[in-house]
Scaffold this motif. Structure first.
Motif, PDB file in Angstrom:
ATOM      1  N   ARG A 135      -5.276  36.245  61.422  1.00  0.00           N
ATOM      2  CA  ARG A 135      -5.940  35.447  62.444  1.00  0.00           C
ATOM      3  C   ARG A 135      -4.924  34.954  63.484  1.00  0.00           C
ATOM      4  NH1 ARG A 135      -9.139  35.065  66.085  1.00  0.00           N
ATOM      5  NH2 ARG A 135      -9.737  32.987  66.722  1.00  0.00           N
ATOM      6  N   SER A 136      -3.777  34.520  63.027  1.00  0.00           N
ATOM      7  CA  SER A 136      -2.810  33.978  63.971  1.00  0.00           C
ATOM      8  C   SER A 136      -2.259  35.082  64.873  1.00  0.00           C
ATOM      9  CB  SER A 136      -1.681  33.257  63.236  1.00  0.00           C
ATOM     10  OG  SER A 136      -0.986  32.436  64.149  1.00  0.00           O
ATOM     11  N   MET A 137      -2.064  36.273  64.299  1.00  0.00           N
ATOM     12  CA  MET A 137      -1.605  37.402  65.110  1.00  0.00           C
ATOM     13  C   MET A 137      -2.666  37.761  66.155  1.00  0.00           C
ATOM     14  SD  MET A 137       0.934  39.260  65.653  1.00  0.00           S
ATOM     15  CE  MET A 137       2.093  39.715  64.352  1.00  0.00           C
ATOM     16  N   ASP A 138      -3.926  37.682  65.720  1.00  0.00           N
ATOM     17  CA  ASP A 138      -5.059  37.907  66.608  1.00  0.00           C
ATOM     18  C   ASP A 138      -5.005  36.932  67.793  1.00  0.00           C
ATOM     19  OD1 ASP A 138      -7.338  39.568  66.484  1.00  0.00           O
ATOM     20  OD2 ASP A 138      -8.627  37.828  66.113  1.00  0.00           O
ATOM     21  N   ILE A 139      -4.752  35.684  67.473  1.00  0.00           N
ATOM     22  CA  ILE A 139      -4.688  34.636  68.502  1.00  0.00           C
ATOM     23  C   ILE A 139      -3.532  34.916  69.466  1.00  0.00           C
ATOM     24  CG2 ILE A 139      -4.183  32.174  68.853  1.00  0.00           C
ATOM     25  CD1 ILE A 139      -5.805  31.730  66.162  1.00  0.00           C
ATOM     26  N   TRP A 140      -2.379  35.258  68.933  1.00  0.00           N
ATOM     27  CA  TRP A 140      -1.226  35.563  69.798  1.00  0.00           C
ATOM     28  C   TRP A 140      -1.467  36.808  70.639  1.00  0.00           C
ATOM     29  CZ3 TRP A 140       3.614  33.386  70.845  1.00  0.00           C
ATOM     30  CH2 TRP A 140       3.930  32.219  70.142  1.00  0.00           C
ATOM     31  N   GLN A 141      -2.119  37.804  70.058  1.00  0.00           N
ATOM     32  CA  GLN A 141      -2.308  39.047  70.809  1.00  0.00           C
ATOM     33  C   GLN A 141      -3.432  38.966  71.825  1.00  0.00           C
ATOM     34  OE1 GLN A 141      -2.272  42.764  68.787  1.00  0.00           O
ATOM     35  NE2 GLN A 141      -0.386  42.347  67.696  1.00  0.00           N
ATOM     36  N   THR A 142      -4.462  38.167  71.530  1.00  0.00           N
ATOM     37  CA  THR A 142      -5.560  38.061  72.494  1.00  0.00           C
ATOM     38  C   THR A 142      -5.379  36.862  73.406  1.00  0.00           C
ATOM     39  OG1 THR A 142      -6.919  36.717  71.027  1.00  0.00           O
ATOM     40  CG2 THR A 142      -7.208  39.097  70.879  1.00  0.00           C
ATOM     41  N   ALA A 143      -4.439  35.970  73.069  1.00  0.00           N
ATOM     42  CA  ALA A 143      -4.227  34.731  73.827  1.00  0.00           C
ATOM     43  C   ALA A 143      -5.498  33.890  73.846  1.00  0.00           C
ATOM     44  CB  ALA A 143      -3.729  35.018  75.238  1.00  0.00           C
ATOM     45  N   SER A 144      -6.160  33.806  72.708  1.00  0.00           N
ATOM     46  CA  SER A 144      -7.395  33.022  72.622  1.00  0.00           C
ATOM     47  C   SER A 144      -7.085  31.613  72.140  1.00  0.00           C
ATOM     48  CB  SER A 144      -8.365  33.684  71.642  1.00  0.00           C
ATOM     49  OG  SER A 144      -7.903  33.546  70.312  1.00  0.00           O
ATOM     50  N   ASP A 145      -8.113  30.751  72.169  1.00  0.00           N
ATOM     51  CA  ASP A 145      -8.013  29.470  71.481  1.00  0.00           C
ATOM     52  C   ASP A 145      -8.159  29.740  69.989  1.00  0.00           C
ATOM     53  OD1 ASP A 145      -7.847  28.047  73.865  1.00  0.00           O
ATOM     54  OD2 ASP A 145     -10.036  27.845  74.024  1.00  0.00           O
ATOM     55  N   ALA A 146      -7.840  28.724  69.170  1.00  0.00           N
ATOM     56  CA  ALA A 146      -7.905  28.935  67.724  1.00  0.00           C
ATOM     57  C   ALA A 146      -9.322  29.211  67.238  1.00  0.00           C
ATOM     58  CB  ALA A 146      -7.321  27.735  66.989  1.00  0.00           C
ATOM     59  N   ASN A 147     -10.336  28.728  67.955  1.00  0.00           N
ATOM     60  CA  ASN A 147     -11.706  28.943  67.470  1.00  0.00           C
ATOM     61  C   ASN A 147     -12.482  29.928  68.342  1.00  0.00           C
ATOM     62  OD1 ASN A 147     -12.163  27.496  69.765  1.00  0.00           O
ATOM     63  ND2 ASN A 147     -13.190  25.785  68.766  1.00  0.00           N
ATOM     64  N   GLN A 148     -11.746  30.807  68.985  1.00  0.00           N
ATOM     65  CA  GLN A 148     -12.387  31.742  69.901  1.00  0.00           C
ATOM     66  C   GLN A 148     -12.043  33.171  69.454  1.00  0.00           C
ATOM     67  OE1 GLN A 148     -10.448  31.449  73.690  1.00  0.00           O
ATOM     68  NE2 GLN A 148     -12.187  32.231  74.844  1.00  0.00           N
ATOM     69  N   PHE A 149     -13.023  34.097  69.551  1.00  0.00           N
ATOM     70  CA  PHE A 149     -12.745  35.479  69.129  1.00  0.00           C
ATOM     71  C   PHE A 149     -12.848  36.408  70.317  1.00  0.00           C
ATOM     72  CE2 PHE A 149     -14.562  33.117  65.635  1.00  0.00           C
ATOM     73  CZ  PHE A 149     -13.528  33.222  64.722  1.00  0.00           C
ATOM     74  N   LEU A 150     -11.731  36.954  70.728  1.00  0.00           N
ATOM     75  CA  LEU A 150     -11.740  37.869  71.858  1.00  0.00           C
ATOM     76  C   LEU A 150     -11.490  39.277  71.345  1.00  0.00           C
ATOM     77  CD1 LEU A 150      -9.625  35.844  74.483  1.00  0.00           C
ATOM     78  CD2 LEU A 150     -12.103  35.918  74.212  1.00  0.00           C
ATOM     79  N   SER A 151     -12.144  40.247  71.967  1.00  0.00           N
ATOM     80  CA  SER A 151     -11.921  41.622  71.524  1.00  0.00           C
ATOM     81  C   SER A 151     -10.983  42.370  72.467  1.00  0.00           C
ATOM     82  CB  SER A 151     -13.255  42.353  71.373  1.00  0.00           C
ATOM     83  OG  SER A 151     -13.965  42.284  72.582  1.00  0.00           O
ATOM     84  N   THR A 152     -10.385  41.649  73.411  1.00  0.00           N
ATOM     85  CA  THR A 152      -9.384  42.278  74.277  1.00  0.00           C
ATOM     86  C   THR A 152      -8.072  41.529  74.171  1.00  0.00           C
ATOM     87  OG1 THR A 152     -10.105  40.898  76.126  1.00  0.00           O
ATOM     88  CG2 THR A 152     -11.062  43.101  75.980  1.00  0.00           C
ATOM     89  N   GLY A 153      -6.964  42.222  74.391  1.00  0.00           N
ATOM     90  CA  GLY A 153      -5.652  41.611  74.315  1.00  0.00           C
ATOM     91  C   GLY A 153      -5.195  41.119  75.685  1.00  0.00           C
ATOM     92  N   TRP A 154      -4.137  40.317  75.689  1.00  0.00           N
ATOM     93  CA  TRP A 154      -3.715  39.725  76.971  1.00  0.00           C
ATOM     94  C   TRP A 154      -3.116  40.779  77.892  1.00  0.00           C
ATOM     95  CZ3 TRP A 154       1.466  38.498  78.747  1.00  0.00           C
ATOM     96  CH2 TRP A 154       2.495  38.820  77.862  1.00  0.00           C
TER      97      TRP A 154
END
Lengths: 389, 474
Positions: free
Chosen positions: A110-129
């Motif tokens: 999850r944390s890698m997901d957050i770093w790679q998508t640049a999302s908030d902690a409670n947000q799910f993005l399917s694209t990377g930054w």
């Protein structure tokens, strides 16, 4: 519908290295993202030796003051990073302490997901930054090879909604694959399939892959790489990137990674081995670029999905934590050395560091000042920039 | 003409509701009324068999030893070795479970049931380091795959895997953890825009006390449950978790949200709101009976319309399972199935996050497409693997234990297609053009036609056809 096909015609810029005008070559400032997977222990990477709490909390795994490479009165580098000492002294390195995000997640994925998508902690993005940077279709990011990951598969960070980076470990192998007779026949463009539907999308992706493979191979193969790198997998990824940069490839973002940092048990030798690979690889890479007059056009960013807890665990390792340090390298750093104050080991949140800098401020700074796009467009909200470049 | 049209429809039905269909069965069903084929899919799906690779008592035993060791301050070398051995074994069990499921999908005679399970696997996306929990959740998703959505939702919500993944173990009276309540509404039932932050806070209180015990069974703990009054969706009462679920299901928006997801999974990436509304009213009127709404979908005329056929990008699971089923492939080294899933971007039991795999065009990038087009020749011709999957972040700990860096060796895929069996299923006098029309769902264009006119070798044509962009679609 055929406009899509129009942009695929590549050969115009497949010209020899020497034929490119000098300004064409320097137009492309490069970003190289280095991902340390597994959650690197930042506190044993840049050691806050000036703080007694560090030694109290890490009785068995603390690095002794006489062993480390002192940077100032408070912080020093892990001895396995000795190859970074001369880089640091040249002013090619900047360390940002305490980088993180609100409500940190301690799961790797999850944390890698957050770093790679640049999302908030409670947000799910399917694209990377970086993918969204490609989507922005700015002047300098419109080619299918604008972003290259040196690996067999593509990270989420590199995937946009309409555009994606390209993953390749070896340009010659990709070239061979896309030039196999069967694939060539499939790609032989009769324009029949370039509709906007999914089949058209598949054909378009296939043709772009092939033209990128040709461009990358033909551009980079004329460049003679003679700089000697350590014989590690990580260094060879960087060597490939250096070859691409030095041959004048019009790629703006490169992505490499080094994994194995999840050091719950017997951390010291394991992390030491990895840090040594990291430092020696970076050292060779930066010197190679310097020799080719490319260091000023290159910015290297290193991150890991989280740091580790301040206190060691019972197995002479460390468990998942939160905020961590990030490293930047390049010939044009505005603020060299240590960027901000060392982590506060006293004011913790449930045993973890509190972040001072949001990682999206770091991304935002790079997007604004290095990749020339408005960071709000990519990060979905405006982040204040920092002064490292 | 009637038969030819039916042939195409049955093939489409079996591609979407299952993982493809063998020629003789297709031939047989295309002579029958389409409704009969649909009915048969559903009656077959009543035969439910659990996954069973993970042995409950053995896993509990291992976890107990591990927990005991975790509490210790210092380890003897033997204890250290024992601990690492357990980590390795548990991680191996997780992979065995993955392989059991994908092999099940390849050989199943209840394709609709497994396809629905795959849908719920992505809808109620979850990761667990405990393979026993993963297996339990998968079996819940299969058991209720075509049952009542309400029962499925409650059972999933009570599963240790989900309670652990969404931190409900930490959700206690006076110290609520909102993670589960938020995802319950955002991703599992009603979707963004249909609830407020207050609804999340209040419903989180209702789920306090929903925990699992050390045997891996659901346990309601009254002493940490918040019995106070809650205001949820404008109603006031002393709601518990099931009451909250009832209130969410009273909202027709929940039926619409689920039906939109079913539509994008089974019908098309491009949602057609009128069709979704048709499904949604049926789902709501039938008290969330999943089988009823799925029948409605497969019976709908629009399900077989040209814009909804041959235009959906297969997920990696659909591609791998479909190919392996079609050619009766045996994997002598089944671990390779994990490498393939991982390289293609869909490592089952390891979704990217609680939102599941985004699907559609996100499956495709330059490297994944090249790999997809290469896999048929690897699998069907026992080719050499020259690519490596990324390490899964959750396996970093395992990587860190292994002192020696993993040497990436090239190896053969070690799979065998049963060509004799495959070729025997084809009708006599089957031409390469017939074969292409059978293997592909999109109508063969000039590329495919030129491939088949230049060859009369069925085996070679089969490998070529499955290596095309067209084969990525169903």
């Amino acid at each position: 519908m055929l406009t899509a096909a129009g942009t695929l015609v590549v050969p115009a810029f497949i010209k020899p290295f020497e034929a490119l005008a000098l300004d064409e070559l320097t137009l492309y400032k490069n970003l190289v993202v280095v991902q340390l997977s597994g959650g690197n222990d930042g506190l044993n990477t840049v050691i806050p030796f000036g703080n007694d709490i560090y030694y109290q909390k890490r009785k068995n795994i603390a690095i002794k003051p006489q062993e480390l490479i002192k940077l100032d009165d408070m912080q020093g580098l892990n001895p396995n990073l000795s190859a970074l000492k001369e880089i640091y002294d040249q002013g090619w390195m900047s360390i940002i302490n305490d980088v993180g995000y609100p409500n940190p997640d301690r799961s790797h994925f999850r944390s890698m997901d957050i770093w790679q998508t640049a999302s908030d902690a409670n947000q799910f993005l399917s694209t990377g930054w970086i993918g969204r940077y490609l989507d922005s279709n700015c002047q300098s990011c419109k080619f299918p090879y604008t972003a290259i990951e040196v690996d067999d598969s593509l990270s989420l960070a590199m995937k946009g909604k309409t555009k994606k980076g390209i993953a390749l470990k070896d340009p010659a192998a990709l070239f061979r694959n896309t030039n196999e007779p069967f694939f060539k026949e499939m790609m032989n463009n009769d324009k029949e399939h370039l509709d906007e539907d999914n089949l058209g999308y598949l054909y378009k992706t296939m043709i772009e892959t092939s033209s990128s493979a040709n461009y990358i191979q033909n551009t980079s193969k004329i460049y003679q790489d003679n700089f000697v790198y350590p014989s590690t997998g990580f260094a060879s990824q960087l060597k490939t990137v250096a070859k691409f940069i030095s041959s004048g490839l019009k790629t703006r973002v490169y992505y490499v990674s080094l994994s194995g940092f999840d050091t719950h048990v017997d951390q010291t030798p394991q992390q030491g081995r990895l840090l040594k690979q990291y430092a020696e690889g970076i050292n060779a890479f930066l010197k190679d670029l310097k020799q080719n007059n490319k260091l000023d056009d290159t910015l290297v960013l290193t991150f890991s999905e989280f740091g580790r807890r301040v206190e060691q665990n019972a197995s002479n390792g460390t468990d998942h934590g939160t905020a961590n340090n990030m490293f930047l390298f390049g010939g044009k750093l505005k603020k060299q050395g240590i960027y901000n104050a060392a982590p506060n080991l006293q004011d913790l949140e449930a045993g973890d560091l509190k972040y001072q800098v949001d990682f999206r401020q770091v991304y935002g700074t790079i997007l604004d000042k290095w990749l020339d796009v408005n960071n709000a467009q990519i990060l979905n909200q405006r982040f204040n920039t920092l002064n490292f470049i | 003409m009637e038969k030819k049209e039916n042939f195409f429809k049955v093939k489409h039905l079996y591609n979407r509701a299952g993982f493809g269909i063998a020629y003789p069965e297709l031939e047989h069903l295309s002579r029958k009324n389409l409704h009969k084929s649909i009915k048969e899919l559903f009656s077959n799906a009543q035969k439910i068999t659990d996954l069973s690779t993970v042995d409950a008592s053995q896993t509990r035993q291992q976890l107990l030893i591990q927990a005991g060791l975790n509490g210790k301050k210092d380890f003897s070398p033997e204890e250290k070795e024992q601990r690492q051995e357990i980590i390795r074994k548990i991680s191996q069990k997780g992979r065995d479970l993955n392989i059991e499921w994908i092999q099940r999908m390849i050989s199943t005679d209840t394709p609709l049931l497994e396809k629905m399970t795959l849908f719920w696997h992505g809808h109620f996306a979850c990761r667990s380091g405990n393979p026993l929990f993963s297996q339990q959740l998968n079996n819940i998703q299969r058991k209720y795959a075509l049952g009542s959505f309400k029962t499925l939702l409650i059972e999933v919500s009570k599963s240790p895997a989900m309670l652990q993944y969404l931190n409900n173990q930490q959700n206690r009276k006076n110290h609520p953890n909102e993670n589960f309540a938020r995802e319950l509404m955002e991703l599992f039932t009603i979707g963004r825009g249909n609830y407020t932050e207050q609804d999340i806070r209040e419903s989180a209180r209702a789920f306090t006390g929903w925990t699992y015990n050390k045997d891996g069974d659901f346990e309601f703990k009254p002493y940490i449950h918040d019995t106070g009054s809650k205001i949820f969706f404008g109603k006031t009462g002393n709601f518990d978790g099931e009451a909250i679920i009832d209130i969410i299901l009273e909202k027709p928006a929940t039926a619409t949200f689920i039906c939109r997801k079913l539509y994008t999974f089974f019908v098309s990436d491009t949602p057609n709101e009128a069709h979704i509304q048709e499904l949604s009213s049926c789902f709501y009127d039938q008290q969330y009976d999943i089988a009823a709404v799925m029948k409605k979908m497969f019976e709908a005329e629009w399900f077989y319309s040209p814009e909804n056929t041959g235009n959906k990008i297969k997920s990696p699971a659909e591609l791998l399972v479909g190919l392996s089923r079609e050619f009766f492939v045996t994997y002598n080294k089944p671990q390779v199935l994990i490498q393939l899933q991982s390289s293609l971007g869909q490592y089952l039991f390891n979704p990217p996050n609680v939102a599941g795999w985004p699907g559609g065009r996100s499956w495709i990038d330059s490297s994944s497409l090249m790999l997809r087009m290469k896999i048929p020749s690897l699998v069907l011709n026992d080719g050499l693997i020259d690519f490596n999957a990324k390490a899964d972040p959750e396996e970093e700990a395992l990587l860190a234990i292994n002192r020696k860096p993993k040497i990436q060796k090239k190896s053969y895929i070690n799979a065998e297609a049963n060509w004799e069996k495959f070729l025997n299923t084809l009708p006599k006098n089957c031409s390469t053009a017939d074969l292409a029309a059978f293997l592909l769902q999109p109508l063969p264009g000039s590329k495919i036609k030129s491939l088949t006119t230049n060859s009369s070798d069925l085996k070679k044509t089969a490998i070529e056809i499955t290596s095309t962009p067209e084969y990525q679609l169903c």
